[in-house]
Structure formats: C-alpha cells, structure tokens
Design a protein around this motif. Structure first.
Motif, PDB file in Angstrom:
ATOM      1  N   LEU A 149     -17.698   9.494  14.548  1.00 48.34           N
ATOM      2  CA  LEU A 149     -17.895   8.119  13.887  1.00 48.34           C
ATOM      3  C   LEU A 149     -18.940   8.061  12.555  1.00 48.34           C
ATOM      4  N   GLN A 150     -19.763   9.203  12.913  1.00 49.34           N
ATOM      5  CA  GLN A 150     -20.930   9.275  11.885  1.00 49.34           C
ATOM      6  C   GLN A 150     -20.138   9.856  10.729  1.00 49.34           C
ATOM      7  N   ASP A 151     -19.341  10.900  10.826  1.00 51.01           N
ATOM      8  CA  ASP A 151     -18.195  11.439   9.693  1.00 51.01           C
ATOM      9  C   ASP A 151     -17.647  10.212   8.883  1.00 51.01           C
ATOM     10  N   GLY A 152     -17.406   9.066   9.752  1.00 47.38           N
ATOM     11  CA  GLY A 152     -16.424   8.237   9.425  1.00 47.38           C
ATOM     12  C   GLY A 152     -17.264   7.181   8.307  1.00 47.38           C
ATOM     13  N   GLY A 153     -18.532   7.298   8.304  1.00 43.26           N
ATOM     14  CA  GLY A 153     -19.391   6.277   7.758  1.00 43.26           C
ATOM     15  C   GLY A 153     -20.455   5.645   8.418  1.00 43.26           C
ATOM     16  N   MET A 154     -20.461   5.729   9.660  1.00 43.28           N
ATOM     17  CA  MET A 154     -21.515   4.788  10.614  1.00 43.28           C
ATOM     18  C   MET A 154     -22.695   5.791  10.591  1.00 43.28           C
ATOM     19  N   SER A 155     -23.788   4.978  11.000  1.00 41.18           N
ATOM     20  CA  SER A 155     -25.207   5.573  11.294  1.00 41.18           C
ATOM     21  C   SER A 155     -25.233   6.164  12.476  1.00 41.18           C
ATOM     22  N   ALA A 156     -26.427   6.818  13.010  1.00 39.31           N
ATOM     23  CA  ALA A 156     -26.247   7.412  14.314  1.00 39.31           C
ATOM     24  C   ALA A 156     -26.358   6.188  15.343  1.00 39.31           C
ATOM     25  N   ASP A 157     -27.104   5.253  14.976  1.00 39.56           N
ATOM     26  CA  ASP A 157     -27.345   4.221  16.192  1.00 39.56           C
ATOM     27  C   ASP A 157     -25.856   3.592  16.161  1.00 39.56           C
ATOM     28  N   GLN A 158     -25.347   3.165  15.097  1.00 35.70           N
ATOM     29  CA  GLN A 158     -24.046   2.483  15.126  1.00 35.70           C
ATOM     30  C   GLN A 158     -23.026   3.327  15.916  1.00 35.70           C
ATOM     31  N   ALA A 159     -22.744   4.644  15.678  1.00 38.46           N
ATOM     32  CA  ALA A 159     -21.897   5.380  16.519  1.00 38.46           C
ATOM     33  C   ALA A 159     -22.211   5.464  17.762  1.00 38.46           C
ATOM     34  N   ILE A 160     -23.615   5.504  18.305  1.00 41.18           N
ATOM     35  CA  ILE A 160     -23.587   5.346  20.003  1.00 41.18           C
ATOM     36  C   ILE A 160     -23.621   4.161  20.306  1.00 41.18           C
ATOM     37  N   TYR A 204     -10.507  14.200  17.017  1.00 41.17           N
ATOM     38  CA  TYR A 204     -10.894  14.582  16.008  1.00 41.17           C
ATOM     39  C   TYR A 204     -10.364  14.453  14.690  1.00 41.17           C
ATOM     40  N   LEU A 205      -9.099  14.190  14.517  1.00 38.73           N
ATOM     41  CA  LEU A 205      -8.264  13.936  13.519  1.00 38.73           C
ATOM     42  C   LEU A 205      -8.557  12.384  12.959  1.00 38.73           C
ATOM     43  N   LEU A 206      -8.464  11.485  13.918  1.00 37.71           N
ATOM     44  CA  LEU A 206      -8.319  10.146  13.621  1.00 37.71           C
ATOM     45  C   LEU A 206      -9.790   9.303  13.599  1.00 37.71           C
ATOM     46  N   ILE A 207     -10.642   9.715  14.234  1.00 38.66           N
ATOM     47  CA  ILE A 207     -11.746   8.827  14.495  1.00 38.66           C
ATOM     48  C   ILE A 207     -12.654   8.909  13.151  1.00 38.66           C
ATOM     49  N   ALA A 208     -12.554  10.112  12.302  1.00 38.23           N
ATOM     50  CA  ALA A 208     -13.289  10.054  11.282  1.00 38.23           C
ATOM     51  C   ALA A 208     -12.877   9.475   9.986  1.00 38.23           C
ATOM     52  N   ILE A 209     -11.498   8.987  10.230  1.00 37.54           N
ATOM     53  CA  ILE A 209     -11.057   8.309   9.023  1.00 37.54           C
ATOM     54  C   ILE A 209     -11.737   6.781   8.767  1.00 37.54           C
ATOM     55  N   PRO A 210     -12.255   6.662   7.693  1.00 36.24           N
ATOM     56  CA  PRO A 210     -13.063   5.467   7.552  1.00 36.24           C
ATOM     57  C   PRO A 210     -12.445   4.170   7.989  1.00 36.24           C
ATOM     58  N   GLY A 211     -12.839   3.099   8.742  1.00 35.79           N
ATOM     59  CA  GLY A 211     -12.362   1.971   9.143  1.00 35.79           C
ATOM     60  C   GLY A 211     -11.471   2.239  10.331  1.00 35.79           C
ATOM     61  N   PHE A 212     -11.079   3.478  10.631  1.00 36.82           N
ATOM     62  CA  PHE A 212     -10.142   3.483  11.930  1.00 36.82           C
ATOM     63  C   PHE A 212     -10.958   4.149  13.239  1.00 36.82           C
ATOM     64  N   GLY A 213     -12.059   4.180  13.289  1.00 40.57           N
ATOM     65  CA  GLY A 213     -12.899   4.682  14.347  1.00 40.57           C
ATOM     66  C   GLY A 213     -12.558   3.917  15.497  1.00 40.57           C
ATOM     67  N   TYR A 214     -12.338   2.799  15.886  1.00 41.64           N
ATOM     68  CA  TYR A 214     -12.392   2.148  17.177  1.00 41.64           C
ATOM     69  C   TYR A 214     -10.564   2.483  17.421  1.00 41.64           C
ATOM     70  N   ILE A 219      -6.516   5.506  20.806  1.00 43.10           N
ATOM     71  CA  ILE A 219      -5.430   6.244  20.899  1.00 43.10           C
ATOM     72  C   ILE A 219      -5.631   7.575  21.383  1.00 43.10           C
ATOM     73  N   SER A 220      -6.870   8.153  21.187  1.00 46.51           N
ATOM     74  CA  SER A 220      -7.074   9.495  21.920  1.00 46.51           C
ATOM     75  C   SER A 220      -7.148   9.447  23.492  1.00 46.51           C
ATOM     76  N   MET A 221      -7.993   8.198  23.973  1.00 48.56           N
ATOM     77  CA  MET A 221      -8.016   7.876  25.267  1.00 48.56           C
ATOM     78  C   MET A 221      -6.763   7.726  25.927  1.00 48.56           C
ATOM     79  N   LEU A 222      -5.928   6.962  25.241  1.00 46.48           N
ATOM     80  CA  LEU A 222      -4.414   6.370  25.866  1.00 46.48           C
ATOM     81  C   LEU A 222      -3.671   7.595  25.830  1.00 46.48           C
ATOM     82  N   SER A 223      -3.657   8.596  24.803  1.00 55.90           N
ATOM     83  CA  SER A 223      -2.829   9.821  24.930  1.00 55.90           C
ATOM     84  C   SER A 223      -3.030  10.686  26.032  1.00 55.90           C
ATOM     85  N   LEU A 224      -4.234  10.781  26.622  1.00 54.40           N
ATOM     86  CA  LEU A 224      -4.475  11.405  27.663  1.00 54.40           C
ATOM     87  C   LEU A 224      -3.555  11.109  29.100  1.00 54.40           C
ATOM     88  N   GLU A 225      -3.683   9.706  29.374  1.00 56.46           N
ATOM     89  CA  GLU A 225      -3.194   9.138  30.400  1.00 56.46           C
ATOM     90  C   GLU A 225      -1.380   9.126  30.149  1.00 56.46           C
TER      91      GLU A 225
END
Length: 502
Positions: free
Chosen positions: A250-261, A393-403, A408-414
């Motif tokens: 999320l930080q790689d996608g443009g968020m600060s550390a506090d925003q990412a947490i 790893y692939l999708l979250i860092a895309i700017p504006g696509f973090g949520y 998508i990653s959580m649902l894929s496991l189930e």
C-alpha cells in the motif's frame, strides 16, 4: 429431537454468544484504537496466530479424531501431550517475549514490540486449552466445551476493554497491548474450568495400558497431527504474510506508513470481523458433524455418511447465501453502526461472499478429514494461499487499487480452497453437493432476498420514517436476516423432514 440437532444447538448457542461478545467488544475497542491501532492489533495477532498454530500443530484435532474412534486411546494420549505442549508453549512464549524487538523490526513497525510481549504468555496456556477441548470433543462433552468458551470470551472481553481503556492515556501502543493481553487471561480461566471434567474422565487410566497404548497409537497420532498441522498452518501463514505484504505494498502504491496501517486495519480488522460473524452456524455444524460422520465412515455406513454430508452442505450453502445477501445490501449500515466509519462499507460489500465460501470450506474440510484424506484440504489451502499472495503483491501496489487488490487476494484463497475440496469429495462420492440443485437454490434465495429488501424498504418509508435513523436501520436488518434465515430453515426442514439426521 435428534441428538445431532441437540448438540448442534448447544454448540451454535455457545459460539453465537462468543461471537456476539467478541463483536460487541470490538465496537468500542475499534473506536478507541482507531484504524491505525486496529492495524497494529491485527499485525500482532497475525504473529500470535502463526506461532500458536505451529505449537499446537494438529494435536487437538488428531486427539479428537482418535478419541472419537477409541476413547481409551484418547485418555492415554492426552496426558502425554499436555506435558509436551506445556514445554513447547512455555519455550515459545519466552522466546517471543525476549526477541519481541527483533520480531517487530522484521514486521516493519517497532510499535509492535510491546503488544508482542503482552501476547507472548498466551502461547503457553492456549495450546493446553485447545488440547483439552479436543479431547472433550472426542468424548462428546459439548456442555463443558461450550461453557468454557463462554467463560474464556467473557474474561477476555473484560480484560481487553478494561486494560485498553485504562492504558489508552499512555498512548495507542499501550492500549493495543492491553487489548491483546486478554487472550492470556481468558485462556487461563477456561483451562482451570476444564480441569474438572478432564480429571473426572482420566481418573481410571491404567499405567500399564498407558504405555502400551502410547507405543501403539503414537505413530498414527503424530502422522495425523502433522497432516492436520499443514492444513491449519496455511491460513495463519497467509495472514502473517498479509500483515507483512499489504501495508508495504500500500505504501508502494502511494500511501504513507500511517495510512497503510490504517487501511490494513479497516480491511483485515473491521471488515473481516463483520463478514466472518455469520459463520457461527456453519462452524457449529462442522464441529458437531465431525464426530458423527467420522463414526459413520469408520463403521462403513456409507448411506448415513452421504446423507449427513449432504445436509451439512445444504445448510452451509443456504445460510451462506442469506449472509452474503445481507452483507451486500446492508454494508453501509453495518459499517456505520459497528465501527462509526462509512469507509468500511466498500470492504464489507467486496467481501460479502466470505460467509458462503468459508462455510463451505469448513464443512468440506471436515468431510475429507472424516474420510482420512487430510492431505486434500492442505493442497487446496496451499494453492489458494499461493494465489492470494501473488495477487496481493501484484495488485495492491497499483495506485488507487489498494482496497480492491487486497479484497481480491483474500477472496482468492477461499475460492480456490473451496473448489478444490468439492472436486476431491465428488471424486469419491458424486452424489455429495449436486451442482444444479445448489444453483437452483441460490437463484431461489436471491429472488426472495431481493424481494424482502425491496418490501422492507418500502414499508419502512411508509410507516417508520419518523423514527430515528439508527433504529430504522437496525429494524430493517433484523427483519431481513431473521426473516430470510427463518424461511430458509423452514424450507430445509420441510424438504428433509429431519429424519436424515438419525
């Protein structure tokens, strides 16, 4: 009333009380901690969950399965395993406390040091508690298990709220530390309570038979434990990797550390709490079903095995669909009422399929375990976890696509694990989980659900628009979920006449 229904009702009641208490305490707790504090709370718990799973391995479940098949073997094995887990858990708790600063640095936030130290003592007590419950489940002592779960949650909730509120004046880190310490206090009280039925059950153990039984049963027990450990370990590992990957990406996608947490706390803490709440009934079904279908499989009662499995999957499917529709339609109301944050609405709506997928995964895993095919759920969860980590790893860092990427990653496991389990079950019993009837039932629930949502909205606007908004929303949610679940329950009873539970 059939014994199965009585046991399921007992387990459902206990799990419901525990879940309600947990959900209710999280409302003021999450408001007290804030999104960033919830993120720290979830990161500390991801570490705790991983280490706890590694300590307990599959011992409680393996002990339950062995006790269900042979009570004498279970009595003999539980004594030895209590000593082993006490030593392992004590060592793990001490190391976690001593190396907490290094662990926090590895996880990317030094604020985790104190919370990890305060959750470390639970690594000694909780494995012992799980083992005792596994044994008592094997002898079908559901009353004591249910009572201990309620007691544990009550003490845990009081500790979490009391310490978090008291220590909040020292900062968010200390409030989080007080909250996680509840895992230790709750487990201590529950374990002390269960020592009474445990002692009553073990007082007739013969020393010579103990040595003979251990020598005969230990290899089988350890093999089953390792296989179950692999199944249990994958989810905590995946959650731990989420705690490492998601905030950083999320930080790689443009968020600060506090925003990412904070974003991680909103999704993995708040939204996940809401969407996993409806799984209480399927958890109870899986818990009580396991002893019955294990016995059916052992005694080669193939017809009874298939019937029980089909009924459990029908319940999981129907109730999962009801919960999914509820979360989709009322995501905004749930997010505001529970957490006071409208932003959580989107995560809840994105994750609304979790009750359906998780319920099916729990029941199908139980069916495969009863067939002594412990490796299959492991494979499904492994494939799902790999898919989840890669997508995260692939999708979250895309700017504006973090949520969206996180969801998508959580649902894929189930999704992957459920599809794998169903495929493996149908290879041996093609009559279990028929696709077309399930699809027809889903369409039926969907139509009824949309109709109920529209009718309740119309009635509310016509007759209750003068009442407070919060009351209107609660009234609509209670009527929607309660009405739809009751309708599906009556439909299920009428279709199956309940005689198949005997």
């Amino acid at each position: 009333m059939p014994v199965f229904l009585k046991q399921m009702a007992l387990r459902t009641s206990a799990i419901f009380i525990v879940k309600v208490m947990g959900a209710l305490v999280r409302i003021p707790l999450f408001r007290l901690l804030g999104a960033e504090g919830v993120g720290l709370y979830q990161m500390a718990y991801s570490f705790y969950g991983l280490i706890l799973t590694m300590i307990t391995a599959g011992f409680p479940t393996a002990l339950f399965l062995m006790t269900a098949k042979d009570t004498r073997r279970g009595k003999n094995l539980v004594m030895m395993m209590l000593v082993c887990l006490a030593v392992i858990g004590g060592g793990a708790g001490y190391l976690s406390y001593a190396f907490a600063p290094a662990i926090a640095l590895f996880m990317g936030d030094q604020n985790l040091t104190i919370p990890i130290q305060y959750i470390a003592p639970a690594l000694f007590i909780v494995p012992l508690l799980h083992l005792v419950r596994g044994y008592l489940q094997g002898i079908e002592s559901y009353g004591f298990i249910a009572s201990s779960e309620v007691l544990e949650q009550l003490v845990r909730v009081c500790t979490m709220l009391g310490l978090a509120t008291t220590w909040a004046i020292h900062g968010k880190v200390w409030a989080v530390s007080g909250a996680v310490f509840g895992a230790f206090t709750g487990a201590v009280c529950a374990l002390l309570f269960l020592l009474i039925p445990l002692r009553m059950s073990l007082r007739v153990v013969d020393g010579e038979r103990l040595r003979q039984t251990i020598s005969m049963s230990l290899p089988i027990f350890l093999y089953s434990s390792v296989a179950i450990l692999a199944t249990r370990l994958i989810v905590p590992v995946s959650e731990f990797l989420d705690a490492l990957i998601i905030p950083h990406r999320l930080q790689d996608g443009g968020m600060s550390a506090d925003q990412a947490i904070a974003a991680f706390g909103e999704i993995s803490g708040m939204a996940v709490t809401a969407v996993y709440f409806p799984t209480i009934i399927t958890a109870a079904i899986s818990h009580t079903l396991s002893a019955k279908i294990t016995e059916d499989w052992k005694n080669k009662k193939n017809k009874a095995f298939v019937r029980r499995s089909c009924l459990a999957l029908q319940l999981a499917w129907g109730l999962g669909m009801v919960s999914t529709l509820f979360l989709f339609f009322y995501a905004h109301d749930v997010s505001v009422l529970l957490f006071g944050k409208e932003e959580v609405e989107y995560a809840i709506r994105y994750l609304c399929a979790i009750p359906l997928l998780t319920g099916l995964r729990e029941v199908t895993t139980t069916i495969l375990w009863a067939q002594e095919r412990e490796r299959e759920p492991v494979k499904g969860l492994l494939f799902g976890s790999i898919c989840s980590v890669v997508l995260a790893y692939l999708l979250i860092a895309i700017p504006g696509f973090g949520y969206e990427g996180t969801v998508i990653s959580m649902l894929s496991l189930e999704c992957v694990s459920v599809l794998w389990n169903i495929g493996q079950i149908k290879k041996s019993h093609n009559r279990i989980f028929l696709f077309m009837p399930a699809l027809w039932e889903a369409c039926h629930i969907l139509v009824i659900g949309i109709g109920c949502f529209w009718i309740l909205g119309t009635i509310n606007e016509m007759f209750f628009n003068t009442l407070p908004v919060s009351f209107q929303e609660i009234e609509k949610m209670v009527l929607f979920y309660g009405g739809l679940a009751s309708y599906m329950g009556l439909r299920f009873v009428r279709r199956n006449r309940l005689t198949l539970f005997f």
